[in-house]
Design a protein around this motif. Structure first.
Motif, PDB file in Angstrom:
ATOM      1  N   ARG A 149       0.818  -1.217   0.000  1.00 31.35           N
ATOM      2  CA  ARG A 149       0.000   0.000   0.000  1.00 31.35           C
ATOM      3  C   ARG A 149       0.850   1.265   0.000  1.00 31.35           C
ATOM      4  O   ARG A 149       0.364   2.340  -0.360  1.00 31.35           O
ATOM      5  CB  ARG A 149      -0.913   0.037   1.232  1.00 31.35           C
TER       6      ARG A 149
ATOM      7  N   GLY B 142      -2.230  -5.202  -1.168  1.00 29.27           N
ATOM      8  CA  GLY B 142      -2.001  -3.826  -0.732  1.00 29.27           C
ATOM      9  C   GLY B 142      -1.836  -2.885  -1.900  1.00 29.27           C
ATOM     10  O   GLY B 142      -2.348  -1.757  -1.903  1.00 29.27           O
TER      11      GLY B 142
ATOM     12  N   GLY C  71      -5.092  -1.905  -3.409  1.00 28.23           N
ATOM     13  CA  GLY C  71      -5.994  -1.146  -2.550  1.00 28.23           C
ATOM     14  C   GLY C  71      -7.125  -1.967  -1.955  1.00 28.23           C
ATOM     15  O   GLY C  71      -8.199  -1.431  -1.673  1.00 28.23           O
TER      16      GLY C  71
END
Length: 210
Positions: free
Chosen positions: A90, A141, A144
């Motif tokens: 992320r 990650g 999203g």
């Protein structure tokens, strides 16, 4: 050379058994650490988590040691490892790792194929497939995925993967034939866990006319 030597040591059930015979607590902690590294660092997909978990369970079963602590520690390591990997995916570090070539396009493509086929449950299913289990949380990650949804599948996968292999080794480790052929069995586990990957690659080759 260092990577080759490390992989050779980790792949040898004799080395692990010898270590656990001296201090089984230390051996279990090392296995938990390796599980964390395999699932938490996207650049370490070569670590043999499947065979290590099975061999650890076999040792505990043959020694009459309860597998409870091994299940708890390795399960926790698997959950934390995936969590760290997800957070890296992320972050800006995820894109940097891809640009730097730390993650091969082949590994990303293979994991994306699982996501396309299974969706979010790939986080759980991928636990049982080498390479895929290392790249999946990173890709989750990067794409999203909802943190709560990821956490659910992360914990579910860890609860199936670690206890499943540890208990399989624990129950089978007391059989004399199994103890005498441990090297062959651990190698068989690795091969069996690679079969879904090979099947997926074969399907991809047929789809493209290769």
């Amino acid at each position: 050379m260092l990577t080759t030597g490390l992989f050779g040591w980790l792949s040898s059930d004799h080395h692990l058994m010898a270590l656990m015979a001296q201090n089984w607590w230390l051996g279990v902690l090392i296995v938990a650490g390796i599980v964390f590294l395999e699932t938490g660092l996207v650049v370490l997909p070569f670590l043999p988590g499947d065979s290590l978990l099975f061999t650890t369970g076999a040792f505990l079963g043959a020694s009459g040691i309860s597998p409870l602590w091994a299940i708890l520690l390795t399960g926790l390591a698997a959950v934390l490892g995936d969590g760290v990997n997800y957070l890296v995916g992320r972050s800006a570090a995820g894109q940097w790792l891809i640009r730097r070539g730390w993650i091969t396009p082949r590994h990303l493509q293979k994991t994306r194929a699982y996501f396309d086929r299974f969706g979010a449950p790939t986080v759980t299913i991928g636990r049982f497939v080498p390479i895929v289990r290392t790249v999946t949380p990173f890709l989750a990650g990067l794409s999203g995925m909802c943190p709560r949804r990821f956490a659910l599948y992360n914990v579910l996968g860890a609860m199936m993967w670690c206890p499943g292999l540890l208990l399989a080794g624990y129950w089978l480790g007391g059989i004399p034939w199994v103890r005498g052929h441990m090297s062959w069995l651990t190698a068989g586990i690795v091969v069996a866990s690679l079969l879904p990957v090979l099947f997926q690659l074969r399907r991809g080759a047929l789809a493209t006319g290769g």
